[in-house]
Design an enzyme around this catalytic site. Structure first.
Site, PDB file in Angstrom:
ATOM      1  N   SER A 169       0.871  -1.175   0.000  1.00 17.42           N
ATOM      2  CA  SER A 169       0.000   0.000   0.000  1.00 17.42           C
ATOM      3  C   SER A 169       0.905   1.221   0.000  1.00 17.42           C
ATOM      4  O   SER A 169       1.901   1.256  -0.746  1.00 17.42           O
ATOM      5  CB  SER A 169      -0.922  -0.046   1.221  1.00 17.42           C
ATOM      6  OG  SER A 169      -1.749   1.065   1.275  1.00 17.42           O
ATOM      7  N   TYR A 183      -4.924   6.949  -7.095  1.00 21.49           N
ATOM      8  CA  TYR A 183      -3.864   6.099  -6.532  1.00 21.49           C
ATOM      9  C   TYR A 183      -4.172   5.818  -5.068  1.00 21.49           C
ATOM     10  O   TYR A 183      -4.122   4.671  -4.608  1.00 21.49           O
ATOM     11  CB  TYR A 183      -2.519   6.815  -6.684  1.00 21.49           C
ATOM     12  CG  TYR A 183      -1.340   6.103  -6.070  1.00 21.49           C
ATOM     13  CD1 TYR A 183      -0.795   4.973  -6.664  1.00 21.49           C
ATOM     14  CD2 TYR A 183      -0.746   6.580  -4.895  1.00 21.49           C
ATOM     15  CE1 TYR A 183       0.307   4.339  -6.107  1.00 21.49           C
ATOM     16  CE2 TYR A 183       0.346   5.962  -4.336  1.00 21.49           C
ATOM     17  CZ  TYR A 183       0.874   4.832  -4.940  1.00 21.49           C
ATOM     18  OH  TYR A 183       1.953   4.211  -4.377  1.00 21.49           O
ATOM     19  N   LYS A 187      -4.854   2.282  -2.978  1.00 20.00           N
ATOM     20  CA  LYS A 187      -4.044   1.860  -1.834  1.00 20.00           C
ATOM     21  C   LYS A 187      -4.888   1.709  -0.572  1.00 20.00           C
ATOM     22  O   LYS A 187      -4.616   0.851   0.264  1.00 20.00           O
ATOM     23  CB  LYS A 187      -2.891   2.852  -1.618  1.00 20.00           C
ATOM     24  CG  LYS A 187      -1.888   2.911  -2.783  1.00 20.00           C
ATOM     25  CD  LYS A 187      -1.225   1.560  -3.051  1.00 20.00           C
ATOM     26  CE  LYS A 187      -0.066   1.648  -4.036  1.00 20.00           C
ATOM     27  NZ  LYS A 187       0.525   0.327  -4.321  1.00 20.00           N
TER      28      LYS A 187
HETATM   29  N1  NAP Z   1       8.550   4.626  -4.340  1.00 20.84           N
HETATM   30  C1  NAP Z   1       7.693   5.152  -3.492  1.00 20.84           C
HETATM   31  O1  NAP Z   1       7.875   6.286  -3.049  1.00 20.84           O
HETATM   32  C2  NAP Z   1       6.498   4.372  -3.032  1.00 20.84           C
HETATM   33  C3  NAP Z   1       5.783   4.845  -1.923  1.00 20.84           C
HETATM   34  C4  NAP Z   1       4.676   4.138  -1.498  1.00 20.84           C
HETATM   35  C5  NAP Z   1       4.282   2.990  -2.157  1.00 20.84           C
HETATM   36  N2  NAP Z   1       4.983   2.545  -3.249  1.00 20.84           N
HETATM   37  C6  NAP Z   1       4.520   1.337  -3.912  1.00 20.84           C
HETATM   38  O2  NAP Z   1       5.555   0.383  -3.899  1.00 20.84           O
HETATM   39  C7  NAP Z   1       5.456  -0.460  -5.038  1.00 20.84           C
HETATM   40  C8  NAP Z   1       6.795  -0.485  -5.774  1.00 20.84           C
HETATM   41  O3  NAP Z   1       7.108   0.822  -6.149  1.00 20.84           O
HETATM   42  P1  NAP Z   1       8.531   1.260  -6.706  1.00 20.84           P
HETATM   43  O4  NAP Z   1       8.690   2.680  -6.370  1.00 20.84           O
HETATM   44  O5  NAP Z   1       9.549   0.280  -6.293  1.00 20.84           O
HETATM   45  O6  NAP Z   1       8.212   1.187  -8.287  1.00 20.84           O
HETATM   46  P2  NAP Z   1       9.143   0.868  -9.563  1.00 20.84           P
HETATM   47  O7  NAP Z   1      10.568   1.130  -9.282  1.00 20.84           O
HETATM   48  O8  NAP Z   1       8.494   1.589 -10.690  1.00 20.84           O
HETATM   49  O9  NAP Z   1       8.906  -0.692  -9.767  1.00 20.84           O
HETATM   50  C9  NAP Z   1       7.640  -1.154 -10.138  1.00 20.84           C
HETATM   51  C10 NAP Z   1       7.733  -2.593 -10.550  1.00 20.84           C
HETATM   52  O10 NAP Z   1       6.427  -3.059 -10.883  1.00 20.84           O
HETATM   53  C11 NAP Z   1       6.436  -3.612 -12.193  1.00 20.84           C
HETATM   54  N3  NAP Z   1       5.135  -3.407 -12.804  1.00 20.84           N
HETATM   55  C12 NAP Z   1       4.508  -2.239 -13.055  1.00 20.84           C
HETATM   56  N4  NAP Z   1       3.339  -2.443 -13.668  1.00 20.84           N
HETATM   57  C13 NAP Z   1       3.208  -3.788 -13.816  1.00 20.84           C
HETATM   58  C14 NAP Z   1       2.235  -4.636 -14.405  1.00 20.84           C
HETATM   59  N5  NAP Z   1       1.123  -4.141 -14.966  1.00 20.84           N
HETATM   60  N6  NAP Z   1       2.440  -5.978 -14.379  1.00 20.84           N
HETATM   61  C15 NAP Z   1       3.547  -6.490 -13.817  1.00 20.84           C
HETATM   62  N7  NAP Z   1       4.503  -5.738 -13.269  1.00 20.84           N
HETATM   63  C16 NAP Z   1       4.345  -4.403 -13.273  1.00 20.84           C
HETATM   64  C17 NAP Z   1       7.557  -2.889 -12.895  1.00 20.84           C
HETATM   65  O11 NAP Z   1       8.082  -3.597 -14.004  1.00 20.84           O
HETATM   66  P3  NAP Z   1       7.504  -3.403 -15.504  1.00 20.84           P
HETATM   67  O12 NAP Z   1       7.225  -1.938 -15.665  1.00 20.84           O
HETATM   68  O13 NAP Z   1       8.557  -3.945 -16.397  1.00 20.84           O
HETATM   69  O14 NAP Z   1       6.247  -4.218 -15.561  1.00 20.84           O
HETATM   70  C18 NAP Z   1       8.591  -2.817 -11.782  1.00 20.84           C
HETATM   71  O15 NAP Z   1       9.254  -4.036 -11.642  1.00 20.84           O
HETATM   72  C19 NAP Z   1       4.304   0.102  -5.869  1.00 20.84           C
HETATM   73  O16 NAP Z   1       3.140  -0.617  -5.584  1.00 20.84           O
HETATM   74  C20 NAP Z   1       4.170   1.515  -5.368  1.00 20.84           C
HETATM   75  O17 NAP Z   1       2.855   2.001  -5.530  1.00 20.84           O
HETATM   76  C21 NAP Z   1       6.079   3.214  -3.688  1.00 20.84           C
END
Ligand code: NAP
Ligand code: NAG
Ligand code: NAG
Length: 324
Positions: A169, A183, A187
């Site tokens: 989330s 978004y 979440k």
């Molecule tokens: N970074 C932050 O500040 C933050 C804060 C709170 C929550 N989150 C959550 O944490 C999670 C990871 O975020 P992150 O920042 O690490 O993101 P990221 O670096 O963009 O990584 C996202 C990953 O998800 C994959 N992905 C995206 N769409 C997909 C789909 N339709 N099917 C299969 N794989 C998919 C991407 O690979 P492909 O694009 O190749 O599919 C990538 O491996 C997310 O749910 C995000 O909402 C992040």
């Protein structure tokens, strides 16, 4: 008065970290860990940690090149020769593809023991500025993608009477914030899903952990930054930016211990305690702490909200002047 509040909060943090987390920590040695979104950011950091714990790791994401790159990086972090690190190119928003691919990979590696849902992304902007396409994709990936992946492993988890489910989330899964509308809705929905599953799965020895990452320095965050309104940026400044390794490390510990919430940092502690709601109680001590802290934390939360409102008002009047 302020002094008492501060003392309570300090005690809270110390107690919280030192006693609650002494729960039994399960092992990932020789276990199969499947990670959606494992090719980037928090998911990849988690995959590396799982490999270091001796797990077989399967990465699920769409982009094949990024999957291969991540797989090589994770292979370098294995601790035995026998560990299998595999990649599955799949879009989590397609239920049949997720199910079939997981089935296939389980036949070669063995049953999934831990499912980590990290696939997700954010598009910011005022609700009327989001395209219909973005809105649909946000729901399909962040919410539906998580549901589909869980459904693909759940019956087997229940049958074997073991398993760990992780969902990602966000801090905006506990509080709404300017610019995050859809978004945030996805979440929030994950929390409802997680709370319900905890109840459904407890008799089956399957645990559920809900990750609430703060702003984390990942490719996904950099991308989200592009669509962020000025107001959102100003509000996020107070929280700081965390490293994915730090977030993933905490998430791994919480998941292995079966803690419901996983978060890092003081601000997330405040937010999580404030939003504890009807989640099940981990221990008497934790419950007592929440009873003591909820009132004072509402006061601190009010301070944050007032600041956020000021930011919105300031930007509003600035835009208004520009329009004139
Ligand atoms: N970074 C932050 O500040 C933050 C804060 C709170 C929550 N989150 C959550 O944490 C999670 C990871 O975020 P992150 O920042 O690490 O993101 P990221 O670096 O963009 O990584 C996202 C990953 O998800 C994959 N992905 C995206 N769409 C997909 C789909 N339709 N099917 C299969 N794989 C998919 C991407 O690979 P492909 O694009 O190749 O599919 C990538 O491996 C997310 O749910 C995000 O909402 C992040
Ligand atoms: C619950 O699962 C853990 C592994 O996750 C296992 O070690 C334990 O024996 C299981 N307990 C029961 C009662 O099945
Ligand atoms: C986000 O964008 C702002 C400019 O609007 C920039 O100053 C900041 O460094 C960016 N942050 C990240 C993590 O890309």
């Amino acid at each position: 008065m302020i002094y008492i509040i501060l003392c309570l909060i300090l005690c809270g943090v110390v107690f919280y970290k030192s006693t609650i987390y002494k729960r039994h920590r399960r092992s990932l040695w020789n276990k199969h860990v499947a990670i959606t979104g494992g090719s980037s950011g928090i998911g990849k950091a988690f995959a590396i940690l799982a490999a270091k714990e001796g797990a077989h790791v399967t990465l699920l994401a769409r982009n094949v090149d990024r999957l291969e790159e991540a797989r090589n990086e994770i292979k370098q972090n294995t601790v035995t020769q026998d560990q299998i690190i595999s990649k599955v190119p799949v879009d989590v928003s397609c239920p049949e593809a997720v199910e079939n691919n997981l089935l296939e990979i389980e036949e070669t590696i063995g049953p999934v023991y831990m499912l980590v849902n990290c696939a997700g992304f954010a598009v910011c902007g005022k609700l009327e500025d989001l395209s219909e396409r973005d809105i649909k994709a946000l729901v399909d990936v962040n919410l539906m993608g998580t549901i589909y992946a869980i459904r693909a492993v759940l019956p087997k988890f229940k049958k074997r009477r073991e398993g760990i489910i992780v969902m990602t989330s966000s801090a905006v899964g506990l509080m709404g914030m300017f610019g995050y509308s859809v978004y945030s809705a996805c979440k929030f929905a994950l929390r409802g899903l997680a709370e319900s599953l905890v109840m459904e799965l407890k008799p089956y020895n399957v645990t559920v952990t809900l990750a609430l990452p703060p702003d984390t320095d990942t490719p996904g965050f950099e991308n989200e930054n592009k669509s962020k309104p000025k107001e959102t940026k100003l509000m996020s400044e107070s929280g700081g930016l965390y490293k994915p390794e730090v977030v993933a490390k905490q998430l791994l510990e919480d998941a292995l211990k079966g803690n419901f919430f996983s978060y890092v940092g003081l601000e997330s502690f405040i937010l999580t305690t404030l939003c504890v709601g009807m989640t099940s109680v981990n221990s008497v001590l934790e419950l007592l702490l929440q009873i003591c802290l909820l009132g004072p934390l509402r006061l601190i939360g009010t301070y944050y909200i007032k600041n956020f409102e000021k930011i919105v008002a300031k930007c509003f009047s600035e835009n208004h002047v520009q329009e004139k």
